[in-house]
Write a protein that holds these residues in place. Sequence first.
Motif, mmCIF file in Angstrom:
data_model
loop_
_atom_site.group_PDB
_atom_site.id
_atom_site.type_symbol
_atom_site.label_atom_id
_atom_site.label_comp_id
_atom_site.label_asym_id
_atom_site.label_seq_id
_atom_site.Cartn_x
_atom_site.Cartn_y
_atom_site.Cartn_z
ATOM 1 N N LYS A 163 0.834 -1.209 0.000
ATOM 2 C CA LYS A 163 0.000 0.000 0.000
ATOM 3 C C LYS A 163 0.865 1.254 0.000
ATOM 4 C CE LYS A 163 -3.923 -2.131 2.340
ATOM 5 N NZ LYS A 163 -4.657 -2.236 3.601
ATOM 6 N N LYS A 164 1.953 1.217 0.766
ATOM 7 C CA LYS A 164 2.868 2.358 0.797
ATOM 8 C C LYS A 164 3.460 2.600 -0.590
ATOM 9 C CE LYS A 164 6.845 1.982 3.046
ATOM 10 N NZ LYS A 164 7.829 1.933 4.134
ATOM 11 N N LEU A 165 3.838 1.521 -1.268
ATOM 12 C CA LEU A 165 4.392 1.649 -2.615
ATOM 13 C C LEU A 165 3.367 2.227 -3.577
ATOM 14 C CD1 LEU A 165 6.751 1.175 -4.555
ATOM 15 C CD2 LEU A 165 5.892 -1.163 -4.886
ATOM 16 N N ALA A 166 2.132 1.779 -3.475
ATOM 17 C CA ALA A 166 1.081 2.307 -4.354
ATOM 18 C C ALA A 166 0.863 3.794 -4.102
ATOM 19 C CB ALA A 166 -0.221 1.536 -4.137
ATOM 20 N N ASN A 167 0.835 4.205 -2.838
ATOM 21 C CA ASN A 167 0.672 5.627 -2.519
ATOM 22 C C ASN A 167 1.861 6.449 -2.994
ATOM 23 O OD1 ASN A 167 -1.818 5.255 -1.316
ATOM 24 N ND2 ASN A 167 -0.966 4.962 0.714
ATOM 25 N N MET A 168 3.053 5.900 -2.824
ATOM 26 C CA MET A 168 4.242 6.611 -3.282
ATOM 27 C C MET A 168 4.241 6.734 -4.805
ATOM 28 S SD MET A 168 7.071 5.025 -0.668
ATOM 29 C CE MET A 168 8.450 5.563 -1.630
#
Length: 131
Positions: free
Chosen positions: A102-107
């Motif tokens: 999820k962090k990667l998608a947001n980034m």
Amino acid sequence: MDGLVRLLELAYSARSVSVVDVMRLGFEREVQEERGWFSFLHGWCVHVADRVAYLDAIIQELEFCSSDMFVAQLLVELRSGDGVVLADSIMYFKAIRDFETKKLANMQLFLDALAAHFGRRMQFLARFNAM
């Protein structure tokens, strides 16, 4: 007062009192700063993607050991109740992987927005360079 000091500093750095030269230098600095942030964020995305791949590998190994306890016994000494530890470990690493995903998608969304913003700054800089 900060704005005036910044304007004077830009005029001094541009070695000109021409508004066009001062604005050009201001936009060049903004573009350099955005380029730095873009590069940093891209590098961080690569780091997080590597971390997700690493977590996937750990999860696969733990699931393999969990499904074939004989293989797990060859690797480590198992005691009673270690099957529960393996299951908890799998859930723990999956939770971490899901968070990192999820962090990667947001980034990645932020990186896309930053790229669009960077493009607009480059257009403004091109306008002033054309003058």
